[in-house]
Design a protein around this motif. Structure first.
Motif: not given
Length: 231
Positions: A45-53, A106-119, A143-148
């Motif tokens: 599995l590729w676990l994925s999240a879109r960087i938002i902060e 750069v600190l990756i502060k938060s992200a948002y779950p990403w779903v596509d054909e890979i993940s 809220k799954l990735c809403a914080g570092q």
């Protein structure tokens, strides 16, 4: 759809950004990482999240770890752009990428779950299992990735495995999946102690996801031009 088409789609690998992408000014990198997708492979599995902060840190300013000087633990901060720096924050793992110039990152502060054909849905289901709430129940996906530390827990990223490493495009990468965010919010960083350059506006947020970041810069009482800028 033929079986060959299905098989080829399943076998397609994500395309990670080159190290040169990270070897740039810290604030430029912090802005340009917004909208990019972090992918971490666990098993099949590729676990994925879109960087938002993100938050930018320079060696010369007092809010950065690098300002405390070189140590073996902080060595990734002093390596070329594109190295991974991980540390523990409030008992959880945190993810950073080194930028251009010794000590800058750069600190990756938060992200948002990403779903596509890979993940796909199975990847999101695994992320939900990785990061339940305090009662052991699934968190709302928003809220799954809403914080570092929540981000690292959801993606299964651990300090011992990745600190001071380069990206391994078979296991961990950052991918450009589409257009950059049309609007970016620039504001002050979070958790910087008084007297350690807490006033510097080095935090960047994808405006479309502001309500799901660590702390919403558009919350009630915040004034544009004083508390934040819209880029």
């Amino acid at each position: 759809m033929s079986n060959l088409t299905v098989r080829n789609r399943a076998e397609r690998l994500p395309l990670g950004l080159p190290d040169t992408f990270f070897d740039r000014d810290t604030q430029v990198l912090a802005r340009d990482l917004l909208g990019k997708v972090i992918r971490h492979r666990i098993g099949d599995l590729w676990l994925s999240a879109r960087i938002i902060e993100t938050e930018a840190y320079y060696c010369a300013e007092k809010g950065s770890h690098a300002s405390l000087g070189y140590t073996e633990k902080r060595k990734a901060l002093f390596l070329d752009g594109g190295h991974i720096y991980m540390y523990y924050a409030r008992g959880g793992d945190s993810l950073n990428f080194s930028a251009q110039g010794p000590g800058n990152a750069v600190l990756i502060k938060s992200a948002y779950p990403w779903v596509d054909e890979i993940s796909g849905p199975a990847s999101l289901a695994q992320m939900l299992l990785n990061n339940p709430d305090a009662q052991g129940r699934p968190r709302p996906s928003q809220k799954l990735c809403a914080g570092q530390t929540l981000l690292c827990k959801a993606l299964g990223l651990k300090v011992p495995m990745w600190d001071a490493k380069r990206f391994d495009h078979q296991l961990l990468l950052v991918e450009d999946t589409g257009p950059a965010p049309p609007h970016i919010i620039q504001t002050t960083r979070l958790g910087i102690p008084h007297g350690r350059d807490e006033h510097l506006m080095y935090r960047f947020v994808d405006s479309a996801y502001a309500q799901w970041c660590t702390r919403n810069p558009l919350r009630r009482g915040q004034v544009e031009g004083r508390d934040y800028f819209l880029l």
